[in-house]
Design an enzyme around this catalytic site. Sequence first.
Site, PDB file in Angstrom:
ATOM      1  N   GLY A 190       0.912  -1.321   0.170  1.00  0.00           N
ATOM      2  CA  GLY A 190      -0.011  -0.075  -0.018  1.00  0.00           C
ATOM      3  C   GLY A 190       0.694   1.248   0.054  1.00  0.00           C
ATOM      4  O   GLY A 190       2.199   1.296  -0.244  1.00  0.00           O
ATOM      5  N   MET A 191       0.170   2.424   0.475  1.00  0.00           N
ATOM      6  CA  MET A 191       0.843   3.576   0.186  1.00  0.00           C
ATOM      7  C   MET A 191       1.682   3.804   1.476  1.00  0.00           C
ATOM      8  O   MET A 191       1.274   4.532   2.508  1.00  0.00           O
ATOM      9  CB  MET A 191       0.012   4.879  -0.123  1.00  0.00           C
ATOM     10  CG  MET A 191       0.384   6.174   0.142  1.00  0.00           C
ATOM     11  SD  MET A 191       1.720   6.493  -0.949  1.00  0.00           S
ATOM     12  CE  MET A 191       0.795   7.115  -2.418  1.00  0.00           C
ATOM     13  N   HIS A 192       2.619   2.968   1.790  1.00  0.00           N
ATOM     14  CA  HIS A 192       3.670   3.248   3.218  1.00  0.00           C
ATOM     15  C   HIS A 192       4.476   4.653   2.847  1.00  0.00           C
ATOM     16  O   HIS A 192       4.561   5.338   1.911  1.00  0.00           O
ATOM     17  CB  HIS A 192       4.186   1.859   3.190  1.00  0.00           C
ATOM     18  CG  HIS A 192       5.175   1.466   2.416  1.00  0.00           C
ATOM     19  ND1 HIS A 192       6.515   1.663   2.504  1.00  0.00           N
ATOM     20  CD2 HIS A 192       5.058   0.887   1.247  1.00  0.00           C
ATOM     21  CE1 HIS A 192       7.197   0.991   1.433  1.00  0.00           C
ATOM     22  NE2 HIS A 192       6.282   0.473   0.910  1.00  0.00           N
ATOM     23  N   THR A 193       5.281   4.491   3.898  1.00  0.00           N
ATOM     24  CA  THR A 193       6.270   5.593   3.816  1.00  0.00           C
ATOM     25  C   THR A 193       7.180   5.990   2.581  1.00  0.00           C
ATOM     26  O   THR A 193       7.218   7.031   2.227  1.00  0.00           O
ATOM     27  CB  THR A 193       7.190   5.666   5.316  1.00  0.00           C
ATOM     28  OG1 THR A 193       6.179   5.180   6.210  1.00  0.00           O
ATOM     29  CG2 THR A 193       7.394   6.974   5.802  1.00  0.00           C
TER      30      THR A 193
END
Lengths: 585, 88
Positions: free
Chosen positions: B13-16
């Site tokens: 997913g949209m992680h750091t």
Amino acid sequence: MNEVKEEIFKGLPASKGIAIGNPFVYRAELPSYNVDIPFSGEVSAEKEISDYEIAVSQSLKELNKIFNLAKEKLDEKNLQIFDAQLSFLYDDYLHTKIKNKIKLERKPAFQVFKDEIKVLENSILSSNDEYIRERVNDIEDIKNRVLRNLLKGRLVSKITENSIVIARNLTPADTILFSNRNMLGIAIDFGGINSHVAIIARALKIPAVVAMHNISVSVTASDFIIIDGYKGLVVKNPSEETIQRYMQQIEHNIEFEKQLETLEKLPAETKDGKPVLLSTNLEFNNEVDYIVTHFGCDVGLYRTEHLFLEIGDFPDEESQYKQYKMLADHIYPKKVTIRTFDIGGDKLLPDSQKELNPFLGWRGIRICLDKSDVFLAQLRAILRASAMGNVKIMFPMIASLDEVQQAKKFLETAKEQLREKNIKFDEKIQLGIMIEIPSSILIADALAKEVDYFSIGTNDLIQYTLAVDRDSNLVSNLYQKFHPGVVRFISLAVEAAVRNSIPISVCGQLASDQYASLLLIGLGVNELSVETASFLIIKRLIRLINYSEAKKIAEKVLIMNTECEIREYIVDCFNKNIGERLISQ
Amino acid sequence: MIEKTVTIVNKAGMHTRPASILVKIASKYKSDFYIIKNGFQINGKSIIGVMSLAAEQGSEVTLKFEGPDESKACAEIVKFFEEGFGEI
């Protein structure tokens, strides 16, 4: 001094070694961060804004310093985490929002910043996705850093020199910083063996234990502790006797390691002149240089799973190629055996479809054969890296002949795709399979005709032969490496390899065990691929034994019927041949 | 103004890491860039904003670009999403 009772806490060993000393209990989050600081009277928006700006620029300065320090110690992959953290501090939209709020609400910067981060944390924590929820840890460092600077707090990230750091958790930044203050060891409540802290601790060779649950509240600065990074223990207020024992172990280890270093340049050859091909297993890049300069050996098993685990998905062909090529270049002219992804289905499937028995489920070659795009991309990446002729391929989890044949078809397709594009690779690339499922041993003659070599994966072979889950505490006493069934399976595999004139190696945990290696050599295994930490220990073993004697030992063992009998006999032979056991394992 | 709906395809997913790269890409362009998820709109040039979306694999987000170089910005950013942030 009052008599204090020795206490032992158990967690996971994350980085080997022993540390003895005073703890420094490090709390990243000052207690006051949790409470609202009461403020009275007028808040000067101007002053709060300027305080905020100073705190942010101070935090930037600190983090940049850590980033530069980290650059010297870590590779690119591990650096990205610091780079991403810095970008939070460059977020002008956040800064503008905070400043506007200060003006509008006339609240102190501390309060406004804390509220804003809380909103962010809440939205991240509201996700159903566990991986996303874990990202809340990524903002922990930034949050505490800015808040501390707003409070003009002293840099808490300074520890007393020469102490053992105890904490709930450590950020990568803290770990790097502390290592510069001669941190002796690490024990933390959270974290796994592959968490950032663990990886960094191993890279820095600092003893560490993780997953200690409540260690951060169980130990205080007035205690005296020992960290056992081999067994994953913390001993609090050890008795005189325990301290003596550990001191001896450290001395022993230092002396022993000195002796071992003298073996680096000597060949791995038995006393009666039989060479044993000794190679190492490899997972992380930070070990490559060490292997090349100190051991100068092949890499007998390069595990590619970590490439997957780091990003939580299959890496693309290009990034795999870069990785494999870098490895092949570094290790050249020695060889590297790259094993295709050996991932369990539990890492891929959504929770709802998780298997009850992942070890008996969708894993290893089974996934590769089902996901042809992923498999072909990996095979192309490996082939492209093989152009200099020092790369071998290995398939994991082979249970039947048609799996090998299917996998070979994929390999042919990958080769064809490269030929069409005129991309060079080693046309004669060697192909092998892991022998780790009992059925593969019983059809080994058929399998041997399909491949260039066998490699025994002992951890899975033991687990599947004995039907014992190696991670279950309840049956851990049944996970027996010297079970006669296991020994006979290994012997059968070796015989099949000899009959078909292909080499056979052992790349599992067993090869890194001195007692077991004595037996493996006697059984006729001609290559051992071991953990880097055991490389010289096993070389020492090889140089101290006679192959003819090892063979006799193996012959005797093969007619024994119980694990206990075999184990006791091997230990006895070991002690007679090798002398006292010198190093803790 | 351009609007485009995309799906988050990478496993994590949209992680750091992708969030910080996304912000870096968006900041190269003059155009404003917003991301809308479940009716909630954030500034795509702010990492705090992007992280607060908590966008996991499979979630749909709408990208909104407005400004002189909006089509260029749209092309690069949509590509970044479609390639699973370079993690596929």
